[in-house]
Scaffold this motif. Structure first.
Motif, mmCIF file in Angstrom:
data_model
loop_
_atom_site.group_PDB
_atom_site.id
_atom_site.type_symbol
_atom_site.label_atom_id
_atom_site.label_comp_id
_atom_site.label_asym_id
_atom_site.label_seq_id
_atom_site.Cartn_x
_atom_site.Cartn_y
_atom_site.Cartn_z
ATOM 1 N N ILE A 243 13.043 2.096 -14.377
ATOM 2 C CA ILE A 243 12.806 1.884 -12.937
ATOM 3 C C ILE A 243 13.970 1.087 -12.347
ATOM 4 O O ILE A 243 14.500 1.428 -11.276
ATOM 5 C CB ILE A 243 11.475 1.136 -12.708
ATOM 6 N N ALA B 260 4.024 0.095 -7.365
ATOM 7 C CA ALA B 260 3.053 0.960 -8.052
ATOM 8 C C ALA B 260 3.549 1.348 -9.444
ATOM 9 O O ALA B 260 2.801 1.298 -10.420
ATOM 10 C CB ALA B 260 2.814 2.226 -7.227
ATOM 11 N N GLY B 261 4.832 1.683 -9.548
ATOM 12 C CA GLY B 261 5.389 2.064 -10.844
ATOM 13 C C GLY B 261 5.375 0.911 -11.827
ATOM 14 O O GLY B 261 4.931 1.039 -12.979
ATOM 15 N N LEU C 294 1.363 6.455 -4.216
ATOM 16 C CA LEU C 294 1.365 5.410 -5.252
ATOM 17 C C LEU C 294 0.936 5.967 -6.616
ATOM 18 O O LEU C 294 1.446 5.554 -7.658
ATOM 19 C CB LEU C 294 0.427 4.278 -4.838
ATOM 20 N N GLY D 241 0.806 -1.225 0.000
ATOM 21 C CA GLY D 241 0.000 0.000 0.000
ATOM 22 C C GLY D 241 0.828 1.259 0.000
ATOM 23 O O GLY D 241 0.316 2.359 -0.163
ATOM 24 N N GLN D 242 2.165 1.080 0.233
ATOM 25 C CA GLN D 242 3.052 2.259 0.175
ATOM 26 C C GLN D 242 4.261 1.971 -0.705
ATOM 27 O O GLN D 242 5.246 2.707 -0.703
ATOM 28 C CB GLN D 242 3.525 2.614 1.589
ATOM 29 N N ASP D 243 4.215 0.872 -1.453
ATOM 30 C CA ASP D 243 5.382 0.431 -2.213
ATOM 31 C C ASP D 243 5.414 1.124 -3.571
ATOM 32 O O ASP D 243 4.714 0.733 -4.515
ATOM 33 C CB ASP D 243 5.337 -1.091 -2.395
ATOM 34 N N LEU D 244 6.234 2.167 -3.659
ATOM 35 C CA LEU D 244 6.298 2.990 -4.880
ATOM 36 C C LEU D 244 6.801 2.195 -6.085
ATOM 37 O O LEU D 244 6.354 2.412 -7.217
ATOM 38 C CB LEU D 244 7.217 4.191 -4.642
ATOM 39 N N ALA E 33 1.771 0.031 -12.881
ATOM 40 C CA ALA E 33 1.219 1.028 -13.827
ATOM 41 C C ALA E 33 1.802 0.827 -15.221
ATOM 42 O O ALA E 33 1.084 0.875 -16.226
ATOM 43 C CB ALA E 33 1.516 2.438 -13.324
ATOM 44 N N VAL E 34 3.113 0.558 -15.280
ATOM 45 C CA VAL E 34 3.766 0.391 -16.584
ATOM 46 C C VAL E 34 3.269 -0.883 -17.281
ATOM 47 O O VAL E 34 2.922 -0.863 -18.464
ATOM 48 C CB VAL E 34 5.307 0.342 -16.393
ATOM 49 N N ALA F 121 6.350 6.788 -13.405
ATOM 50 C CA ALA F 121 6.943 5.638 -14.111
ATOM 51 C C ALA F 121 6.439 5.573 -15.551
ATOM 52 O O ALA F 121 7.209 5.340 -16.488
ATOM 53 C CB ALA F 121 6.609 4.349 -13.368
ATOM 54 N N ALA G 104 3.783 7.788 -8.121
ATOM 55 C CA ALA G 104 4.785 6.808 -8.573
ATOM 56 C C ALA G 104 4.374 6.175 -9.887
ATOM 57 O O ALA G 104 5.179 6.033 -10.813
ATOM 58 C CB ALA G 104 4.975 5.732 -7.505
ATOM 59 N N GLY G 105 3.095 5.803 -9.991
ATOM 60 C CA GLY G 105 2.616 5.180 -11.229
ATOM 61 C C GLY G 105 2.677 6.137 -12.402
ATOM 62 O O GLY G 105 3.191 5.786 -13.478
#
Lengths: 112, 112
Positions: A97, A35-36, B32, A29-32, A39-40, B39, B35-36
């Motif tokens: 990343i 998340a990146g 998040l 829930g806080q892991d950037l 999303a990619v 990225a 971050a998304g």
């Protein structure tokens, strides 16, 4: 660590990619990094579906720790070319990343 | 809220895109959505540089709250086509994030 494995044929075309593991950069829930990467990858696959116009073969794990994408064997050449470029773009994004988060993401390529 | 504004010509070609604001989904370093989006955008621009082989016109704000990308006017047609597809893929990725985080990201298009 997230392991991204790209499988390529000898002519360098992408056959499939597989994502396993968790970034473990921060608590859930806080892991950037998670998340990146999410999303990619989800964004690139949606772009293939929307812009190249076909449904790839997908296997997505329940807990977010597994993602598999494969090109269908028979595919319109133009759709394949578009999707190859979009997934190549995803790989450049993952490597962007990886450069900053070597302990949390590893991108490797296997030639089949 | 991050505002992503895509500028298109009448023939729907992408001219430029601009990102302003912050996601404000969580505090800095745990956001998040930021971050998304970061990225996806930085990854897509790196993909244009690596895969389409040209340097776009960029203006990147110091504090992360501003990002501007513009196609150079004179550009090899094949490079332009590749970059257009990669940026269209980025837009689909941003819209994928927007669907789940409507209070933190808005993607709009202006026809010039």
């Amino acid at each position: 660590m997230i392991q991204a494995t790209i499988r390529r044929s000898h002519d360098k075309g992408i056959l499939s990619f597989e994502m396993t593991g968790h970034a473990n950069f921060a608590e859930h829930g806080q892991d950037l990094v998670c998340a990146g990467v999410t999303a990619v990858v989800f964004g690139a696959v949606n772009a293939v579906i929307v812009l190249a116009g076909f449904e790839p073969l997908l296997d997505i794990g329940e807990d977010g720790g597994y993602f598999y994408f494969e090109f269908p064997e028979s595919l319109d050449p133009e759709a394949r070319q578009k999707a190859q470029l979009l997934i190549e773009g995803m790989i450049v994004s993952l490597e962007t990343i990886e450069r900053d988060y070597k302990d949390n993401l590893r991108v490797t390529t296997n030639i089949i």
